[in-house]
Design an enzyme around this catalytic site. Structure first.
Site, PDB file in Angstrom:
ATOM      1  N   SER A 233      45.008  -0.014 -22.754  1.00  0.00           N
ATOM      2  CA  SER A 233      44.149   0.857 -21.946  1.00  0.00           C
ATOM      3  C   SER A 233      44.767   2.233 -21.736  1.00  0.00           C
ATOM      4  O   SER A 233      44.086   3.262 -21.881  1.00  0.00           O
ATOM      5  CB  SER A 233      43.817   0.197 -20.612  1.00  0.00           C
ATOM      6  OG  SER A 233      44.989  -0.125 -19.899  1.00  0.00           O
ATOM      7  N   HIS A 263      44.000  -8.325 -22.553  1.00  0.00           N
ATOM      8  CA  HIS A 263      44.575  -7.305 -21.650  1.00  0.00           C
ATOM      9  C   HIS A 263      44.055  -7.607 -20.238  1.00  0.00           C
ATOM     10  O   HIS A 263      44.269  -8.696 -19.723  1.00  0.00           O
ATOM     11  CB  HIS A 263      44.180  -5.934 -22.209  1.00  0.00           C
ATOM     12  CG  HIS A 263      44.871  -4.755 -21.593  1.00  0.00           C
ATOM     13  ND1 HIS A 263      45.993  -4.846 -20.827  1.00  0.00           N
ATOM     14  CD2 HIS A 263      44.577  -3.424 -21.651  1.00  0.00           C
ATOM     15  CE1 HIS A 263      46.368  -3.636 -20.438  1.00  0.00           C
ATOM     16  NE2 HIS A 263      45.510  -2.754 -20.918  1.00  0.00           N
ATOM     17  N   HIS A 309      53.639 -11.596 -23.263  1.00  0.00           N
ATOM     18  CA  HIS A 309      53.554 -10.138 -23.086  1.00  0.00           C
ATOM     19  C   HIS A 309      54.124  -9.444 -24.306  1.00  0.00           C
ATOM     20  O   HIS A 309      55.057  -9.962 -24.943  1.00  0.00           O
ATOM     21  CB  HIS A 309      54.316  -9.691 -21.831  1.00  0.00           C
ATOM     22  CG  HIS A 309      53.854  -8.365 -21.330  1.00  0.00           C
ATOM     23  ND1 HIS A 309      54.405  -7.188 -21.774  1.00  0.00           N
ATOM     24  CD2 HIS A 309      52.859  -8.031 -20.468  1.00  0.00           C
ATOM     25  CE1 HIS A 309      53.773  -6.183 -21.184  1.00  0.00           C
ATOM     26  NE2 HIS A 309      52.827  -6.659 -20.390  1.00  0.00           N
ATOM     27  N   ARG A 318      55.791  -8.461 -11.182  1.00  0.00           N
ATOM     28  CA  ARG A 318      54.528  -8.330 -10.442  1.00  0.00           C
ATOM     29  C   ARG A 318      53.981  -9.729 -10.147  1.00  0.00           C
ATOM     30  O   ARG A 318      53.389  -9.963  -9.089  1.00  0.00           O
ATOM     31  CB  ARG A 318      53.507  -7.518 -11.254  1.00  0.00           C
ATOM     32  CG  ARG A 318      53.977  -6.081 -11.549  1.00  0.00           C
ATOM     33  CD  ARG A 318      53.070  -5.394 -12.550  1.00  0.00           C
ATOM     34  NE  ARG A 318      52.991  -6.118 -13.817  1.00  0.00           N
ATOM     35  CZ  ARG A 318      52.122  -5.844 -14.790  1.00  0.00           C
ATOM     36  NH1 ARG A 318      51.253  -4.860 -14.639  1.00  0.00           N
ATOM     37  NH2 ARG A 318      52.115  -6.549 -15.906  1.00  0.00           N
ATOM     38  N   ASP A 366      48.712 -11.427 -14.523  1.00  0.00           N
ATOM     39  CA  ASP A 366      47.372 -12.008 -14.434  1.00  0.00           C
ATOM     40  C   ASP A 366      47.371 -13.507 -14.126  1.00  0.00           C
ATOM     41  O   ASP A 366      46.345 -14.063 -13.736  1.00  0.00           O
ATOM     42  CB  ASP A 366      46.618 -11.768 -15.745  1.00  0.00           C
ATOM     43  CG  ASP A 366      46.431 -10.290 -16.018  1.00  0.00           C
ATOM     44  OD1 ASP A 366      46.159  -9.562 -15.049  1.00  0.00           O
ATOM     45  OD2 ASP A 366      46.578  -9.868 -17.171  1.00  0.00           O
TER      46      ASP A 366
END
Ligand code: HAX
Length: 430
Positions: A233, A263, A309, A318, A366
Site C-alpha cells: 500500500s 496485506h 511477513h 504490534r 493482523d
C-alpha cells in the site's frame, strides 16, 4: 499550522543535509545487488527505496524515527502523525494547535455521501473508503495550485494542505461508511472537543461502549500508522504520488492495495478464521485438534491469515502490544482466547511446513487485532480493514510529503523480458 510547517521544513533541511553527505561519500556506491530470484520474486529484500518516516527491523519490528513500537504505542495518533512527518513528537501546545486545526476541516461534502449511498448494498467498506476519498479529489489544493504554476520546492506545502483535509475527514468518512453499510442509523456529526480517535469512536456510535474501546481505538490507529516504504500500500501510494497525482489519488490507490487479503484485508480474514475455529472446535480447543484444523487449512491451499511477513522474522511487536491490551481488558473473551491459542500452535506448524518454506512462522499485527474489536461489539469484520486504512493514511501522507519536500523524482524501475534475462546470463557465462 505555522509551527507544524516550520517543523516539517526543519526536518526536510536535516534530511537533505544527510542525503548531501551520503552523495558526497559515494553516489555510485552499491547497497544491494539484484538476483534473478528477486527479479521474479516480488523484489523481496531488494534495497531500492529511501523512506524516512519509519523502518522495520526484521528482528525488532517497527521503529518510527528512533522510537520502538513499545516506546510510541502509548501516544495519540495525532502525535504519531507529527512524529512521522517531523521526526519529533509535538509539545502540548503544538498538539493542541494541530487538533484544533483538524477540527476546522472535518466537513465531508454531500456529494461524497450521495456517491457512497448509490453503491450496491453489499459493496465492501474498503471500496467505499477508497471511493469516498477519490470522490473529493476535486477539492485538492495541490491540484489547483499546480495548475496555476508553483515551484517544485513548494509542492509539499500544498500536499500538506491536502493531507490535513483528508486526515480531518477520515474518522467521519469511516464512521459514515460503517453506519451506511451496516444499517446502523443516521450519520453522527463530529464532536470538536474530542481527539481524532475519540471522534471516530463517537461517530461510529460507540459512545456508550466500555471506555476501554476508545483506548483500543487509539492504540489501533497508532499501531497501524506506517510500516516503511516497500509494503504494497505505501509503495503504491508513493508510485502514484511520484507522478504528481495529488494525495486524493495516491491515498485512494494505497488503500486499494491495502484491501488485498495478503496485506490489510488479512485482519478480517483472521477474525473469520477465529470464528470458524470457534464454530468447529469451541472456545478451548485441544492443541491436537487445533493443529489438525490448521493443517487441513494449509493442505487445502489456503494461507493461515495473520502469520508470516515479508520483512519481519519474529513476532510482530504490534501483535505483542495488542496481546498485552487483550490480557488487561478481555482475557476471557472467546475470540481472544482462540487467537492466543493459535499463537502457541501455528508457529510450530509453519516452521516445519513443506520443508520450512515459510520464511517467518510468527504472527503479524493482523492475527490479533480483530478479536479485540469483536470483544467490544464491532462484529462486522468486513469493516476492520477500514480502521487499518484510517491509520495507514497517516503514513501514506507523511511519506509522500517528505518525498516531495526532498524533490524525489518519478518512480520508474526497469523491467525486462525472459529473453533479456536469458541473453544476459549467457553473456555472463561466457
Ligand atoms: N500460511 C501459509 N503459507 C504461508 C504463510 C502462511 N501464513 N506465509 C507464507 N507462506 C508461504 C507463501 O505462500 C509461500 O508459498 P509459495 O512458495 O508456495 O508461494 C512461501 O510460504 C514463502 O513465502 P514467504 O517468503 O514466507 O512470504 P512472502 O514474503 O512471500 O509473503 C505474506 C508474506 C505476508 C504475504 C505471507 O506470509 C502470507 O500470505 N501471510 C498470510 C496473510 C497475512 O497475514 N498477511 C498480512 C501480512 C501483514 C500485513 O501486510 N498486514 O497488512
Amino acid at each position: 499550522m505555522a509551527k507544524l510547517k516550520e517543523e516539517i521544513n526543519n526536518h526536510l533541511l536535516q534530511l537533505q543535509l544527510e542525503i548531501d553527505e551520503i552523495f558526497v561519500s559515494g553516489r555510485d556506491a552499491v547497497v544491494s545487488e539484484v538476483t534473478i530470484g528477486q527479479v521474479y520474486g516480488g523484489m523481496r529484500g531488494l534495497v531500492a527505496l529511501a523512506c524516512n518516516t519509519s523502518y522495520v527491523d526484521p528482528y525488532s519490528g517497527l521503529y518510527i524515527n528512533k522510537y520502538t513500537t513499545e516506546e510510541f504505542s502509548d501516544k495519540l495518533p495525532e502525535e504519531i502523525f507529527a512524529l512521522l512527518i517531523t521526526g519529533k513528537f509535538p509539545d502540548k501546545s503544538e498538539l493542541a494547535e494541530f487538533q484544533a486545526d483538524l477540527n476546522t476541516r472535518t466537513h465531508i461534502p454531500q456529494y461524497t455521501w450521495d456517491v457512497l449511498r448509490s453503491l450496491p448494498k453489499n459493496s465492501h467498506p474498503m471500496t467505499m473508503l477508497s471511493l469516498g476519498i477519490l470522490s473529493m479529489e476535486g477539492e485538492s489544493v495541490f491540484k489547483k495550485e499546480y495548475q496555476k504554476g508553483i515551484q517544485k520546492s513548494e509542492y509539499w506545502k500544498y500536499s500538506l494542505e491536502d493531507a490535513l483535509n483528508i486526515l480531518a475527514k477520515l474518522p467521519g468518512l469511516a464512521a459514515g461508511i460503517y453506519r451506511i453499510r451496516f444499517g446502523n442509523g443516521d450519520l453522527i456529526p463530529p464532536n470538536p472537543n474530542l481527539d481524532w480517535a475519540g471522534n471516530l469512536t463517537h461517530m461510529l456510535g460507540f459512545d456508550n461502549a466500555d471506555k476501554a474501546f476508545s483506548d483500543l481505538m487509539r492504540l489501533y490507529l497508532v499501531l497501524h500508522c506506517d510500516h516503511e516504504g516497500g509494503n504494497v500500500s505505501a509503495f503504491t501510494s508513493r508510485v502514484v504520488n511520484s507522478a504528481l497525482s495529488n494525495l486524493y489519488y495516491s491515498v485512494s490507490a494505497g488503500l486499494n492495495g491495502l484491501a488485498g487479503p495478503l496485506h490489510g484485508l488479512a485482519n478480517q480474514e483472521c477474525l473469520k478464521f477465529i470464528l470458524q475455529i470457534y464454530e468447529h472446535l469451541g472456545a478451548n480447543p485441544e492443541d491436537k485438534d487445533l493443529e489438525k484444523y490448521v493443517l487441513e487449512v494449509l493442505n487445502s491451499g489456503k494461507v493461515i491469515p495473520g502469520y508470516g511477513h515479508a520483512v519481519l522474522r519474529v513476532t510482530d511487536p504490534r501483535f505483542t502490544a495488542f496481546m498485552n491490551f487483550g490480557e488487561h481488558n478481555c482475557a476471557d473473551n472467546n475470540c481472544f482466547k482462540i487467537a492466543k491459542k493459535l499463537y502457541s500452535v501455528v508457529p510450530g506448524i509453519l516452521s516445519s511446513y513443506k520443508g520450512g518454506k515459510v520464511a517467518n512462522p510468527w504472527p503479524n499485527v493482523d492475527a490479533i487485532s480483530g478479536s479485540l474489536l469483536y470483544h467490544y461489539g464491532l462484529s462486522q469484520f468486513d469493516f476492520y480493514t477500514v480502521l487499518f486504512g484510517v491509520s495507514r493514511v497517516m503514513g501514506f501522507c507523511a511519506q509522500n510529503i517528505l518525498a516531495q519536500g526532498l524533490g524525489q523524482p518519478i518512480i520508474r524501475p526497469k523491467s525486462v523480458t525472459n529473453k533479456w534475462v536469458m541473453e544476459k546470463l549467457l553473456i555472463k557465462d561466457k
